[in-house]
Design a protein around this motif. Structure first.
Motif, PDB file in Angstrom:
ATOM      1  N   MET A   1      12.175  -0.175  -1.614  1.00 16.80           N
ATOM      2  CA  MET A   1      10.758   0.138  -1.694  1.00 16.80           C
ATOM      3  C   MET A   1       9.986  -1.089  -1.210  1.00 16.80           C
ATOM      4  O   MET A   1      10.254  -2.206  -1.615  1.00 16.80           O
ATOM      5  CB  MET A   1      10.430   0.490  -3.155  1.00 16.80           C
ATOM      6  N   SER A   2       8.990  -0.862  -0.372  1.00 16.79           N
ATOM      7  CA  SER A   2       8.199  -1.985   0.147  1.00 16.79           C
ATOM      8  C   SER A   2       7.314  -2.566  -0.960  1.00 16.79           C
ATOM      9  O   SER A   2       7.028  -1.917  -1.966  1.00 16.79           O
ATOM     10  CB  SER A   2       7.327  -1.518   1.316  1.00 16.79           C
ATOM     11  N   THR A   3       6.872  -3.785  -0.729  1.00 14.33           N
ATOM     12  CA  THR A   3       5.978  -4.442  -1.686  1.00 14.33           C
ATOM     13  C   THR A   3       4.694  -3.637  -1.854  1.00 14.33           C
ATOM     14  O   THR A   3       4.211  -3.438  -2.975  1.00 14.33           O
ATOM     15  CB  THR A   3       5.648  -5.875  -1.225  1.00 14.33           C
ATOM     16  N   LEU A   4       4.155  -3.151  -0.740  1.00 15.84           N
ATOM     17  CA  LEU A   4       2.912  -2.378  -0.796  1.00 15.84           C
ATOM     18  C   LEU A   4       3.069  -1.118  -1.636  1.00 15.84           C
ATOM     19  O   LEU A   4       2.220  -0.813  -2.477  1.00 15.84           O
ATOM     20  CB  LEU A   4       2.436  -2.016   0.616  1.00 15.84           C
ATOM     21  N   VAL A   5       4.161  -0.392  -1.443  1.00 20.11           N
ATOM     22  CA  VAL A   5       4.386   0.836  -2.213  1.00 20.11           C
ATOM     23  C   VAL A   5       4.562   0.498  -3.697  1.00 20.11           C
ATOM     24  O   VAL A   5       4.000   1.173  -4.567  1.00 20.11           O
ATOM     25  CB  VAL A   5       5.599   1.619  -1.670  1.00 20.11           C
TER      26      VAL A   5
END
Length: 162
Positions: A1-5
């Motif tokens: 999972m990306s940091t933004l998500v």
């Protein structure tokens, strides 16, 4: 999972929680979101960014109250504008002190106070709790990102590490 998500997920969850807490405690949910925004926009992160945003928010509350009270004694409208100009100068020049260098935080605190018609006793806890929620939103999102990004061990590898 990306940091933004990850940060988006925790921010969404904690925003809903903040809304409920603010209403339950009789606080200004919108002022809390200003505190949260102030933290997110701070040039520093972590506890330093939280402290920086909270301190400057509180100086903004102070300066707004100076304008509100001083303007009550001004018999001419123009004097109120002069008071505003002088205080706005002070709000910026205080940034000569590095710990007061986050000028937008000062203006956020001031604007919140004006929007609440000078009810600083309601603005202060709303901004502080909002800033804390902002910190928790980002910190929990970074934690979630880290946990979701760790390589998954196979059952055999997990057994070997015991």
């Amino acid at each position: 999972m990306s940091t933004l998500v990850a940060i988006s997920l925790t921010t969404g969850i904690l925003s809903g929680l903040w809304g409920w807490i603010a209403i339950s405690l009789g606080l200004l949910s919108w002022a809390g979101f200003l505190g949260c925004t102030s933290y997110f926009a701070s040039p520093n992160s972590g506890l330093k960014g939280l402290a920086e945003s909270l301190v400057t928010n509180m100086t903004g509350v102070f300066w707004a109250m100076v304008i509100i009270h001083a303007s009550q004694y001004a018999s001419l409208d123009i004097l109120g504008y002069v008071i505003t100009a002088i205080v706005a100068f002070m709000m910026c020049i205080q940034a000569k002190q590095s710990w007061l260098g986050y000028i937008p935080g000062t203006f956020i605190g001031s604007c919140a106070t004006f929007a609440a018609s000078g009810d600083w006793k309601l603005v202060v806890p709303s901004l502080i709790l909002g800033g804390l929620f902002g910190y928790l939103m980002k910190a929990s999102g970074l934690w979630l990102h880290q946990k979701s990004s760790q390589p998954k061990l196979s059952t055999e590898q997990a057994m070997e590490t015991r």
